[in-house]
Design a protein around this motif. Structure first.
Motif, mmCIF file in Angstrom:
data_model
loop_
_atom_site.group_PDB
_atom_site.id
_atom_site.type_symbol
_atom_site.label_atom_id
_atom_site.label_comp_id
_atom_site.label_asym_id
_atom_site.label_seq_id
_atom_site.Cartn_x
_atom_site.Cartn_y
_atom_site.Cartn_z
ATOM 1 N N VAL A 9 0.850 -1.193 0.000
ATOM 2 C CA VAL A 9 0.000 0.000 0.000
ATOM 3 C C VAL A 9 0.886 1.244 0.000
ATOM 4 O O VAL A 9 1.820 1.338 0.795
ATOM 5 N N GLY A 10 0.587 2.190 -0.881
ATOM 6 C CA GLY A 10 1.426 3.377 -1.007
ATOM 7 C C GLY A 10 0.681 4.674 -0.861
ATOM 8 O O GLY A 10 1.257 5.745 -1.045
ATOM 9 N N GLY A 11 -0.616 4.657 -0.552
ATOM 10 C CA GLY A 11 -1.378 5.892 -0.419
ATOM 11 C C GLY A 11 -2.672 5.648 0.320
ATOM 12 O O GLY A 11 -3.056 4.502 0.568
ATOM 13 N N CYS A 12 -3.340 6.726 0.664
ATOM 14 C CA CYS A 12 -4.574 6.626 1.452
ATOM 15 C C CYS A 12 -5.665 7.488 0.817
ATOM 16 O O CYS A 12 -5.425 8.677 0.592
ATOM 17 N N PRO A 13 -6.827 6.898 0.535
ATOM 18 C CA PRO A 13 -7.145 5.475 0.691
ATOM 19 C C PRO A 13 -6.662 4.659 -0.506
ATOM 20 O O PRO A 13 -6.544 5.173 -1.610
ATOM 21 N N THR A 14 -6.382 3.382 -0.243
ATOM 22 C CA THR A 14 -6.112 2.425 -1.305
ATOM 23 C C THR A 14 -7.246 1.401 -1.316
ATOM 24 O O THR A 14 -7.617 0.872 -0.264
ATOM 25 N N PHE A 15 -7.787 1.154 -2.498
ATOM 26 C CA PHE A 15 -8.868 0.180 -2.651
ATOM 27 C C PHE A 15 -8.374 -1.007 -3.472
ATOM 28 O O PHE A 15 -7.686 -0.831 -4.478
ATOM 29 N N ALA A 16 -8.729 -2.202 -3.033
ATOM 30 C CA ALA A 16 -8.463 -3.417 -3.797
ATOM 31 C C ALA A 16 -9.788 -4.132 -4.012
ATOM 32 O O ALA A 16 -10.589 -4.271 -3.084
ATOM 33 N N TYR A 17 -10.017 -4.565 -5.237
ATOM 34 C CA TYR A 17 -11.253 -5.249 -5.611
ATOM 35 C C TYR A 17 -10.885 -6.663 -6.040
ATOM 36 O O TYR A 17 -10.036 -6.852 -6.923
ATOM 37 N N ALA A 18 -11.509 -7.651 -5.408
ATOM 38 C CA ALA A 18 -11.090 -9.036 -5.630
ATOM 39 C C ALA A 18 -12.259 -9.929 -6.023
ATOM 40 O O ALA A 18 -13.400 -9.724 -5.587
ATOM 41 N N TYR A 19 -11.935 -10.917 -6.851
ATOM 42 C CA TYR A 19 -12.907 -11.941 -7.231
ATOM 43 C C TYR A 19 -13.166 -12.878 -6.038
ATOM 44 O O TYR A 19 -12.337 -12.988 -5.132
ATOM 45 N N PRO A 20 -14.299 -13.598 -6.054
ATOM 46 C CA PRO A 20 -14.465 -14.676 -5.083
ATOM 47 C C PRO A 20 -13.284 -15.643 -5.183
ATOM 48 O O PRO A 20 -12.801 -15.943 -6.274
ATOM 49 N N GLY A 21 -12.824 -16.085 -4.048
ATOM 50 C CA GLY A 21 -11.628 -16.913 -4.025
ATOM 51 C C GLY A 21 -10.385 -16.129 -3.681
ATOM 52 O O GLY A 21 -9.348 -16.703 -3.361
ATOM 53 N N GLY A 22 -10.470 -14.778 -3.757
ATOM 54 C CA GLY A 22 -9.363 -13.950 -3.274
ATOM 55 C C GLY A 22 -8.272 -13.647 -4.271
ATOM 56 O O GLY A 22 -7.102 -13.621 -3.904
ATOM 57 N N THR A 23 -8.638 -13.408 -5.548
ATOM 58 C CA THR A 23 -7.650 -12.949 -6.521
ATOM 59 C C THR A 23 -8.032 -11.552 -6.992
ATOM 60 O O THR A 23 -9.218 -11.227 -7.116
ATOM 61 N N LEU A 24 -7.020 -10.740 -7.275
ATOM 62 C CA LEU A 24 -7.244 -9.324 -7.554
ATOM 63 C C LEU A 24 -7.906 -9.108 -8.908
ATOM 64 O O LEU A 24 -7.473 -9.650 -9.925
ATOM 65 N N GLU A 25 -8.951 -8.269 -8.897
ATOM 66 C CA GLU A 25 -9.575 -7.829 -10.151
ATOM 67 C C GLU A 25 -9.013 -6.481 -10.567
ATOM 68 O O GLU A 25 -8.677 -6.268 -11.719
ATOM 69 N N SER A 26 -8.879 -5.543 -9.605
ATOM 70 C CA SER A 26 -8.310 -4.229 -9.887
ATOM 71 C C SER A 26 -7.997 -3.543 -8.557
ATOM 72 O O SER A 26 -8.357 -4.036 -7.484
ATOM 73 N N ALA A 27 -7.338 -2.401 -8.647
ATOM 74 C CA ALA A 27 -6.997 -1.632 -7.443
ATOM 75 C C ALA A 27 -6.828 -0.178 -7.827
ATOM 76 O O ALA A 27 -6.601 0.159 -8.998
ATOM 77 N N GLY A 28 -6.924 0.703 -6.829
ATOM 78 C CA GLY A 28 -6.761 2.119 -7.100
ATOM 79 C C GLY A 28 -6.433 2.889 -5.835
ATOM 80 O O GLY A 28 -6.679 2.422 -4.717
ATOM 81 N N ILE A 29 -5.862 4.075 -6.021
ATOM 82 C CA ILE A 29 -5.535 4.973 -4.917
ATOM 83 C C ILE A 29 -6.276 6.286 -5.138
ATOM 84 O O ILE A 29 -6.313 6.798 -6.259
ATOM 85 N N GLY A 30 -6.849 6.836 -4.077
ATOM 86 C CA GLY A 30 -7.476 8.143 -4.172
ATOM 87 C C GLY A 30 -8.923 8.129 -3.717
ATOM 88 O O GLY A 30 -9.562 7.078 -3.621
ATOM 89 N N GLU A 31 -9.429 9.328 -3.433
ATOM 90 C CA GLU A 31 -10.776 9.471 -2.907
ATOM 91 C C GLU A 31 -11.829 9.173 -3.961
ATOM 92 O O GLU A 31 -11.669 9.490 -5.135
ATOM 93 N N LEU A 32 -12.930 8.566 -3.500
ATOM 94 C CA LEU A 32 -14.051 8.233 -4.364
ATOM 95 C C LEU A 32 -15.347 8.746 -3.763
ATOM 96 O O LEU A 32 -15.513 8.735 -2.535
ATOM 97 N N SER A 33 -16.258 9.173 -4.601
ATOM 98 C CA SER A 33 -17.606 9.487 -4.149
ATOM 99 C C SER A 33 -18.384 8.181 -4.019
ATOM 100 O O SER A 33 -17.927 7.116 -4.457
ATOM 101 N N VAL A 34 -19.569 8.258 -3.424
ATOM 102 C CA VAL A 34 -20.420 7.072 -3.328
ATOM 103 C C VAL A 34 -20.694 6.519 -4.721
ATOM 104 O O VAL A 34 -20.598 5.311 -4.957
ATOM 105 N N ALA A 35 -21.023 7.403 -5.664
ATOM 106 C CA ALA A 35 -21.325 6.962 -7.029
ATOM 107 C C ALA A 35 -20.115 6.296 -7.682
ATOM 108 O O ALA A 35 -20.255 5.289 -8.388
ATOM 109 N N GLN A 36 -18.936 6.843 -7.457
ATOM 110 C CA GLN A 36 -17.729 6.265 -8.053
ATOM 111 C C GLN A 36 -17.410 4.893 -7.459
ATOM 112 O O GLN A 36 -17.054 3.965 -8.188
#
Length: 216
Positions: A171-198
């Motif tokens: 992790v290199g920033g706050c917030p960091t988001f990680a999105y994973a498939y069932p089973g625990g493998t990474l689908e995507s990730a991102g750093i930075g603030e998000l709105s509810v819609a985003q």
């Protein structure tokens, strides 16, 4: 007034880049989660941490059961994180039955606390279809408990006291988001603030990717 806000946003972004750069230098081969390219379907490293709202004390357990998920903790004399049966411990593998959103944060990272309000709102809407885990890194434990109470967060919140999980996830920033498939493998990730819609857009994309992976 707009110039002041623009300056503040610029300083926060610059701080994220500095932290991410330092993390990348420390992990030259791996890079930074959310900034650098990660191998497709990267297996999320296993970990167990205290429930931030509970009374369990201690550092994170990052001992791996499957050595394909991480190199450094393999061979650890500790019981693998996903095999412990400690009351009030949160095991990430218990969230692998559904798509998963991981949110890493600390209170001194710009607007990171308010970002967890966003995560909690989206959690309430997608609970039962998507799992969410908010992970605080190295803040004062009592302060984190107070935030959970004051802000009425319903999502699970783990506590990474020594930053071990932060380290193996790069992790290199706050917030960091990680999105994973069932089973625990990474689908995507991102750093930075998000709105509810985003954030909801990311969750919907994760659900679409999950359906495509299951039918493909």
């Amino acid at each position: 007034m707009r110039d002041r806000y623009s300056l503040l946003a610029g300083l926060i972004f610059a701080a994220i880049i500095v932290i991410a750069t330092l993390n990348t230098l420390a992990n030259k081969e791996e890079g930074t989660l959310g900034l650098d390219k990660v191998a497709r379907r990267w297996p999320l490293p296993e970990f167990a941490v205290p429930n931030a709202a509970g009374r369990l004390e201690g550092d994170a357990n990052v001992a791996q059961d499957d050595c394909a998920t991480a190199d450094t903790p393999c061979g650890s004399p500790r019981r693998p994180a996903c095999r412990i049966q400690t009351p009030e411990a949160i095991r990430v593998c218990d969230f692998f039955d559904r798509p998963l959103v991981l949110s890493f944060w600390f209170s001194h990272g710009g607007n990171c606390v308010a970002q967890q309000d966003v995560v909690d709102r989206v959690y309430a809407r997608y609970r039962g279809r998507v799992n969410f885990l908010s992970l605080n890194v190295r803040d004062d434990r009592d302060a984190v408990r107070e935030l959970i109470r004051e802000r009425h967060w319903r999502m699970p919140v783990g506590y990474d006291r020594d930053g071990a999980v932060d380290g193996i996830y790069r992790v290199g920033g706050c917030p960091t988001f990680a999105y994973a498939y069932p089973g625990g493998t990474l689908e995507s990730a991102g750093i930075g603030e998000l709105s509810v819609a985003q954030l909801e857009a990311h969750v919907r994309a994760l659900l679409r990717a999950t359906r495509a992976a299951e039918t493909g």
